[in-house]
Design a protein around this motif. Structure first.
Motif, mmCIF file in Angstrom:
data_model
loop_
_atom_site.group_PDB
_atom_site.id
_atom_site.type_symbol
_atom_site.label_atom_id
_atom_site.label_comp_id
_atom_site.label_asym_id
_atom_site.label_seq_id
_atom_site.Cartn_x
_atom_site.Cartn_y
_atom_site.Cartn_z
ATOM 1 N N PRO A 176 -11.129 -1.310 9.664
ATOM 2 C CA PRO A 176 -9.852 -1.474 10.360
ATOM 3 C C PRO A 176 -9.179 -0.201 10.619
ATOM 4 O O PRO A 176 -9.615 0.767 10.222
ATOM 5 N N SER A 177 -8.292 -0.278 11.776
ATOM 6 C CA SER A 177 -7.480 1.133 11.876
ATOM 7 C C SER A 177 -6.566 1.326 10.834
ATOM 8 O O SER A 177 -6.154 0.448 10.023
ATOM 9 N N SER A 178 -5.838 2.552 10.833
ATOM 10 C CA SER A 178 -5.046 2.686 10.073
ATOM 11 C C SER A 178 -3.939 1.859 9.861
ATOM 12 O O SER A 178 -3.460 1.301 8.576
ATOM 13 N N LEU A 179 -3.345 1.286 11.048
ATOM 14 C CA LEU A 179 -2.382 0.467 11.153
ATOM 15 C C LEU A 179 -2.708 -0.936 10.265
ATOM 16 O O LEU A 179 -1.961 -1.465 9.791
ATOM 17 N N HIS A 180 -3.834 -1.584 10.712
ATOM 18 C CA HIS A 180 -4.244 -2.690 10.220
ATOM 19 C C HIS A 180 -4.449 -2.631 8.603
ATOM 20 O O HIS A 180 -4.261 -3.346 7.972
ATOM 21 N N LEU A 181 -4.992 -1.299 8.223
ATOM 22 C CA LEU A 181 -5.122 -1.101 6.738
ATOM 23 C C LEU A 181 -3.746 -1.246 6.036
ATOM 24 O O LEU A 181 -3.758 -1.875 4.859
ATOM 25 N N ARG A 182 -2.711 -0.584 6.589
ATOM 26 C CA ARG A 182 -1.346 -0.756 5.977
ATOM 27 C C ARG A 182 -0.969 -1.877 6.277
ATOM 28 O O ARG A 182 -0.162 -2.673 5.112
ATOM 29 N N ILE A 183 -0.933 -2.833 7.515
ATOM 30 C CA ILE A 183 -0.193 -4.164 7.445
ATOM 31 C C ILE A 183 -1.107 -5.377 6.855
ATOM 32 O O ILE A 183 -0.435 -6.036 6.209
ATOM 33 N N TYR A 184 -2.161 -5.153 7.152
ATOM 34 C CA TYR A 184 -2.830 -6.386 6.731
ATOM 35 C C TYR A 184 -3.650 -6.276 5.306
ATOM 36 O O TYR A 184 -4.173 -7.263 4.757
ATOM 37 N N HIS A 185 -3.707 -5.037 4.694
ATOM 38 C CA HIS A 185 -4.380 -4.972 3.601
ATOM 39 C C HIS A 185 -3.387 -4.527 2.315
ATOM 40 O O HIS A 185 -3.080 -5.222 1.473
ATOM 41 N N HIS A 186 -3.115 -3.104 2.268
ATOM 42 C CA HIS A 186 -2.376 -2.531 1.233
ATOM 43 C C HIS A 186 -1.120 -3.368 1.366
ATOM 44 O O HIS A 186 -0.408 -3.620 0.237
ATOM 45 N N ASP A 187 -0.378 -3.561 2.334
ATOM 46 C CA ASP A 187 1.069 -3.960 2.290
ATOM 47 C C ASP A 187 1.109 -5.369 1.661
ATOM 48 O O ASP A 187 1.911 -5.278 0.819
ATOM 49 N N PRO A 188 0.241 -6.212 1.881
ATOM 50 C CA PRO A 188 0.427 -7.646 1.247
ATOM 51 C C PRO A 188 0.008 -7.648 -0.232
ATOM 52 O O PRO A 188 0.784 -8.227 -0.848
ATOM 53 N N ILE A 189 -0.918 -6.680 -0.550
ATOM 54 C CA ILE A 189 -1.332 -6.613 -1.870
ATOM 55 C C ILE A 189 -0.144 -6.225 -2.686
ATOM 56 O O ILE A 189 0.261 -6.366 -3.998
ATOM 57 N N ALA A 190 0.527 -4.873 -2.192
ATOM 58 C CA ALA A 190 1.494 -4.109 -2.828
ATOM 59 C C ALA A 190 2.906 -4.827 -3.101
ATOM 60 O O ALA A 190 3.536 -5.017 -4.159
ATOM 61 N N ARG A 191 2.965 -5.627 -1.951
ATOM 62 C CA ARG A 191 4.308 -6.639 -1.934
ATOM 63 C C ARG A 191 4.044 -7.797 -3.119
ATOM 64 O O ARG A 191 4.985 -7.957 -3.628
ATOM 65 N N ALA A 192 2.778 -8.383 -3.068
ATOM 66 C CA ALA A 192 2.536 -9.390 -3.893
ATOM 67 C C ALA A 192 2.905 -8.745 -5.648
ATOM 68 O O ALA A 192 3.320 -9.391 -6.494
ATOM 69 N N LEU A 193 2.295 -7.654 -5.850
ATOM 70 C CA LEU A 193 2.335 -6.827 -7.292
ATOM 71 C C LEU A 193 3.752 -6.562 -7.318
ATOM 72 O O LEU A 193 4.202 -7.084 -8.560
ATOM 73 N N TYR A 194 4.627 -5.966 -6.726
ATOM 74 C CA TYR A 194 5.795 -5.601 -6.854
ATOM 75 C C TYR A 194 6.730 -6.744 -7.077
ATOM 76 O O TYR A 194 7.769 -6.583 -7.850
#
Length: 173
Positions: free
Chosen positions: A112-130
Protein backbone atom coordinates in the motif's frame (compact mmCIF):
# COMPACT_ATOMS: atom_id res chain seq x y z
CA UNK A 1 0.48 6.59 27.49
CA UNK A 2 -0.17 4.05 30.22
CA UNK A 3 3.28 4.25 31.80
CA UNK A 4 6.70 5.28 30.64
CA UNK A 5 8.48 2.52 28.72
CA UNK A 6 11.64 1.23 30.34
CA UNK A 7 14.82 2.76 28.96
CA UNK A 8 15.54 -0.46 27.08
CA UNK A 9 12.98 -2.70 25.45
CA UNK A 10 14.48 -5.81 23.95
CA UNK A 11 12.90 -8.30 21.62
CA UNK A 12 13.09 -11.87 22.76
CA UNK A 13 13.89 -14.84 20.59
CA UNK A 14 11.17 -17.47 20.53
CA UNK A 15 12.12 -20.53 22.57
CA UNK A 16 11.21 -23.70 20.71
CA UNK A 17 11.32 -27.31 21.89
CA UNK A 18 13.04 -30.00 19.74
CA UNK A 19 9.62 -31.08 18.45
CA UNK A 20 8.90 -27.55 17.18
CA UNK A 21 6.42 -26.53 19.88
CA UNK A 22 6.86 -23.31 21.82
CA UNK A 23 8.68 -23.67 25.13
CA UNK A 24 6.36 -21.42 27.14
CA UNK A 25 8.27 -22.01 30.39
CA UNK A 26 11.47 -20.77 28.74
CA UNK A 27 9.66 -17.70 27.41
CA UNK A 28 8.52 -16.88 30.94
CA UNK A 29 12.06 -17.49 32.24
CA UNK A 30 13.46 -15.00 29.70
CA UNK A 31 10.77 -12.44 30.59
CA UNK A 32 11.62 -12.75 34.29
CA UNK A 33 15.31 -12.28 33.49
CA UNK A 34 14.60 -9.09 31.54
CA UNK A 35 12.29 -7.82 34.27
CA UNK A 36 14.96 -8.40 36.95
CA UNK A 37 17.43 -6.34 34.93
CA UNK A 38 15.10 -3.42 34.29
CA UNK A 39 14.38 -4.00 30.62
CA UNK A 40 10.97 -3.73 29.07
CA UNK A 41 9.74 -6.75 27.17
CA UNK A 42 8.86 -7.07 23.52
CA UNK A 43 7.24 -10.39 22.86
CA UNK A 44 6.19 -11.84 19.50
CA UNK A 45 8.20 -9.60 17.21
CA UNK A 46 8.66 -9.86 13.48
CA UNK A 47 12.04 -11.60 13.44
CA UNK A 48 10.64 -15.08 13.03
CA UNK A 49 8.09 -15.21 15.83
CA UNK A 50 4.92 -13.81 14.35
CA UNK A 51 5.08 -15.77 11.06
CA UNK A 52 5.60 -19.04 12.96
CA UNK A 53 3.07 -18.80 15.79
CA UNK A 54 -0.59 -19.74 15.53
CA UNK A 55 -3.21 -17.42 17.01
CA UNK A 56 -3.92 -20.01 19.71
CA UNK A 57 -0.22 -20.04 20.64
CA UNK A 58 -0.12 -16.23 20.47
CA UNK A 59 -2.95 -15.93 22.98
CA UNK A 60 -1.37 -18.44 25.34
CA UNK A 61 1.97 -16.63 25.10
CA UNK A 62 0.44 -13.22 25.80
CA UNK A 63 -1.44 -14.54 28.85
CA UNK A 64 1.64 -16.23 30.30
CA UNK A 65 3.93 -13.23 29.85
CA UNK A 66 1.29 -10.78 31.12
CA UNK A 67 1.06 -12.79 34.36
CA UNK A 68 4.85 -12.51 34.73
CA UNK A 69 5.08 -8.75 34.29
CA UNK A 70 4.72 -6.35 37.20
CA UNK A 71 3.60 -2.74 37.11
CA UNK A 72 7.19 -1.49 36.71
CA UNK A 73 7.93 -3.46 33.54
CA UNK A 74 6.69 -2.19 30.19
CA UNK A 75 5.17 -5.03 28.17
CA UNK A 76 5.04 -4.50 24.43
CA UNK A 77 3.55 -7.22 22.24
CA UNK A 78 3.77 -7.57 18.48
CA UNK A 79 0.26 -7.70 17.04
CA UNK A 80 0.94 -6.84 13.40
CA UNK A 81 -0.26 -8.88 10.49
CA UNK A 82 -0.72 -8.52 6.78
CA UNK A 83 -4.44 -8.46 7.57
CA UNK A 84 -5.78 -5.30 9.21
CA UNK A 85 -8.63 -7.30 10.76
CA UNK A 86 -6.25 -9.86 12.30
CA UNK A 87 -3.99 -7.07 13.57
CA UNK A 88 -6.96 -5.37 15.18
CA UNK A 89 -8.15 -8.60 16.79
CA UNK A 90 -4.66 -9.39 18.13
CA UNK A 91 -4.20 -5.80 19.36
CA UNK A 92 -7.47 -5.82 21.30
CA UNK A 93 -6.73 -9.25 22.75
CA UNK A 94 -3.23 -8.22 23.89
CA UNK A 95 -4.52 -5.01 25.46
CA UNK A 96 -7.25 -6.90 27.28
CA UNK A 97 -4.72 -9.44 28.54
CA UNK A 98 -2.52 -6.76 30.11
CA UNK A 99 -0.07 -5.45 27.51
CA UNK A 100 1.06 -1.85 27.98
CA UNK A 101 1.61 -1.37 24.28
CA UNK A 102 1.12 -3.09 20.96
CA UNK A 103 3.56 -3.10 18.06
CA UNK A 104 1.96 -3.25 14.63
CA UNK A 105 4.12 -3.92 11.59
CA UNK A 106 2.93 -2.49 8.30
CA UNK A 107 0.93 -4.77 6.02
CA UNK A 108 3.72 -4.43 3.48
CA UNK A 109 2.92 -7.54 1.43
CA UNK A 110 -0.07 -5.67 0.04
CA UNK A 111 2.29 -2.85 -1.09
CA UNK A 112 0.00 0.00 0.00
CA UNK A 113 0.91 3.64 -0.32
CA UNK A 114 1.72 5.66 2.79
CA UNK A 115 -1.74 7.20 2.67
CA UNK A 116 -3.38 3.78 2.50
CA UNK A 117 -1.21 2.45 5.33
CA UNK A 118 -2.45 5.30 7.50
CA UNK A 119 -6.12 5.34 6.50
CA UNK A 120 -6.85 1.65 6.01
CA UNK A 121 -4.42 -0.10 8.33
CA UNK A 122 -2.94 1.84 11.26
CA UNK A 123 -5.79 4.29 11.85
CA UNK A 124 -8.60 1.69 12.23
CA UNK A 125 -6.47 -0.43 14.57
CA UNK A 126 -5.42 2.55 16.69
CA UNK A 127 -8.98 3.87 16.89
CA UNK A 128 -10.34 0.48 17.99
CA UNK A 129 -7.57 0.17 20.58
CA UNK A 130 -8.05 3.63 22.06
CA UNK A 131 -11.80 3.25 22.14
CA UNK A 132 -11.58 0.01 24.13
CA UNK A 133 -8.29 0.58 26.00
CA UNK A 134 -7.40 4.29 26.04
CA UNK A 135 -4.29 3.80 28.20
CA UNK A 136 -2.64 1.16 26.01
CA UNK A 137 -0.04 2.44 23.56
CA UNK A 138 -0.07 1.75 19.83
CA UNK A 139 3.34 1.59 18.18
CA UNK A 140 3.44 1.44 14.38
CA UNK A 141 6.54 -0.53 13.42
CA UNK A 142 7.96 0.95 10.25
CA UNK A 143 10.41 -1.19 8.31
CA UNK A 144 11.07 0.59 5.02
CA UNK A 145 14.41 -1.20 4.67
CA UNK A 146 12.69 -4.59 4.57
CA UNK A 147 9.56 -3.56 2.73
CA UNK A 148 8.48 -1.83 -0.42
CA UNK A 149 6.14 0.40 1.55
CA UNK A 150 6.82 3.21 3.96
CA UNK A 151 4.60 5.23 6.25
CA UNK A 152 5.86 8.73 5.53
CA UNK A 153 6.45 11.20 8.38
CA UNK A 154 3.45 13.31 7.36
CA UNK A 155 1.14 10.28 7.55
CA UNK A 156 2.65 9.24 10.85
CA UNK A 157 1.93 12.75 12.14
CA UNK A 158 -1.61 12.71 10.78
CA UNK A 159 -2.56 9.48 12.47
CA UNK A 160 -5.58 10.23 14.57
CA UNK A 161 -4.31 8.84 17.88
CA UNK A 162 -2.60 11.53 20.00
CA UNK A 163 0.13 10.34 22.39
CA UNK A 164 2.32 8.11 20.25
CA UNK A 165 5.21 6.78 22.36
CA UNK A 166 7.62 6.48 19.47
CA UNK A 167 8.58 4.72 16.34
CA UNK A 168 10.97 1.83 16.70
CA UNK A 169 12.59 2.49 13.34
CA UNK A 170 13.47 6.17 13.39
CA UNK A 171 12.71 7.64 10.01
CA UNK A 172 16.17 8.80 9.01
CA UNK A 173 15.75 8.46 5.24
Amino acid sequence: MSKHPNRVITAKILSVNPDGTINFDRQVHHAKFQKRHGAGILEHGTTGESPNVTWKQFKRLVRKIAKTIDSDTYFLIGTGSNSTYESMEATLFAAGAGADGTLSVDCYYNKPSSLHLRIYHHDPIARALYKAFPKVDYWPYLIPGRAITQLLPIDLQLLWFGDLPGDLDILHN
